[in-house]
Design a protein around this motif. Structure first.
Motif, mmCIF file in Angstrom:
data_model
loop_
_atom_site.group_PDB
_atom_site.id
_atom_site.type_symbol
_atom_site.label_atom_id
_atom_site.label_comp_id
_atom_site.label_asym_id
_atom_site.label_seq_id
_atom_site.Cartn_x
_atom_site.Cartn_y
_atom_site.Cartn_z
ATOM 1 N N PHE A 75 0.824 -1.214 0.000
ATOM 2 C CA PHE A 75 0.000 0.000 0.000
ATOM 3 C C PHE A 75 0.859 1.265 0.000
ATOM 4 O O PHE A 75 0.533 2.243 -0.689
ATOM 5 N N ILE A 76 1.937 1.252 0.773
ATOM 6 C CA ILE A 76 2.817 2.420 0.806
ATOM 7 C C ILE A 76 3.391 2.690 -0.578
ATOM 8 O O ILE A 76 3.359 3.827 -1.086
ATOM 9 N N HIS A 77 3.896 1.652 -1.234
ATOM 10 C CA HIS A 77 4.490 1.828 -2.564
ATOM 11 C C HIS A 77 3.438 2.173 -3.603
ATOM 12 O O HIS A 77 3.721 2.937 -4.545
ATOM 13 N N PHE A 78 2.232 1.636 -3.464
ATOM 14 C CA PHE A 78 1.150 1.997 -4.376
ATOM 15 C C PHE A 78 0.871 3.496 -4.289
ATOM 16 O O PHE A 78 0.750 4.182 -5.309
ATOM 17 N N GLY A 79 0.772 4.009 -3.068
ATOM 18 C CA GLY A 79 0.526 5.439 -2.891
ATOM 19 C C GLY A 79 1.669 6.284 -3.416
ATOM 20 O O GLY A 79 1.452 7.320 -4.062
ATOM 21 N N GLN A 80 2.903 5.857 -3.171
ATOM 22 C CA GLN A 80 4.046 6.627 -3.646
ATOM 23 C C GLN A 80 4.125 6.634 -5.170
ATOM 24 O O GLN A 80 4.392 7.671 -5.787
ATOM 25 N N ALA A 81 3.875 5.484 -5.789
ATOM 26 C CA ALA A 81 3.922 5.419 -7.252
ATOM 27 C C ALA A 81 2.813 6.252 -7.869
ATOM 28 O O ALA A 81 3.002 6.866 -8.929
#
Length: 296
Positions: A75-81
């Motif tokens: 989820f963190i990487h999804f939001g950052q991307a």
């Protein structure tokens, strides 16, 4: 409304804001993205359950604590991307070139003739597309799923056509548009690692679990006589690193099931390096073999 559309409306009031935000420092944008991802993790209960189920199926040997960490990272990487698309699509070209580094055999993509790129659903797939179309002056083509929300659709389409005037083929056209693009000598960006149903799919293992796997990659390669190269994009603190591999030898083999199995095996190895950067939010095992129970 899609998950991406919900995020877009929560994050952005309009394109002018995006152009301004594109000039913010990367650490600040990554913090915004991480906050967005954390909020989705806490609020999107159904999507979180899908991620956790996927990880449990694919990594049964991992501890529950390790799988929770990977779910959080997803989820963190999804939001950052998602937030990174702001600078990928609106920042000066020099910023894109500096933050998205190319590795491997990427220069070979400039060779004339059709090329087929296998691009798995890692969080950096938009970064890879943007940077490759910027760096390599050649015909490009890729599938595009039109968004229900017109504002989001226009933004995404414009962003993905930022460099090189690539051909965006609607998913409604299916593979026919991609065949035409390959025969015209384009490099085609293909993302076939999701569950698209049983039609034109075979059931082959993915992390040991039977998974409906489309055979578009070997079929397109065979029809167009195009080499298949993998492209893996990973997020890091500097931006992204995009790796382009060598062409797969003896591919396609003429056996769709064997070729789909090879694709999944290659993908498993890349995922195992950074499990928290893969798109586990998708119900990868929603289509089950006849007689098998659902897993979600």
């Amino acid at each position: 409304m899609t998950d991406t559309a919900v995020v877009y409306h929560a994050l952005t009031p309009g394109p002018a804001w995006l152009r301004w935000a594109a000039r913010l420092p990367l650490p600040l944008l990554r913090t915004v993205g991480a906050t967005l991802g954390a909020g989705l993790y806490l609020l999107a209960h159904r999507r979180r359950a899908i991620v956790q189920r996927n990880l449990a199926l694919c990594f049964p040997q991992a501890s529950a604590a390790q799988r929770r960490t990977w779910a959080w990272q997803t989820f963190i990487h999804f939001g950052q991307a998602f937030v990174d698309r702001v600078w990928l699509w609106h920042a000066p070209e020099t910023v894109v070139a500096q933050r998205v580094r190319l590795d491997g055999e990427w220069a070979a993509l400039a060779e004339p003739g059709p090329q087929l790129l296998f691009v798995p659903h890692f969080v950096g797939l938009d970064a890879a597309w943007t940077r490759l179309t910027q760096a390599i002056d050649r015909p490009w083509a890729g599938l595009y799923a039109p968004q229900v929300n017109r504002t989001l659709d226009a933004w995404a389409r414009q962003g993905r056509q930022r460099f090189g005037a690539p051909q965006v083929v609607s998913r409604r056209e299916g593979v026919r548009g991609l065949v035409r693009a390959l025969r015209a000598g384009s490099a085609v960006y293909l993302l076939p690692d999701m569950d698209f149903g049983s039609r034109e799919s075979v059931f082959v293992p993915f992390f040991g679990v039977p998974a409906a796997t489309v055979t578009s990659l070997p079929r397109l390669a065979g029809v167009a006589r195009a080499p298949v190269r993998p492209v893996v994009a990973r997020l890091d603190r500097h931006g992204y690193r995009v790796w382009v591999g060598a062409p797969w030898s003896d591919y396609p083999s003429g056996d769709d099931a064997a070729d789909a199995q090879r694709m999944n095996a290659e993908l498993q190895a890349w995922i195992s390096e950074t499990p928290g950067q893969y798109h586990w939010l998708h119900r990868r095992f929603k289509t089950r073999p006849p007689g098998s129970a659902g897993v979600y």
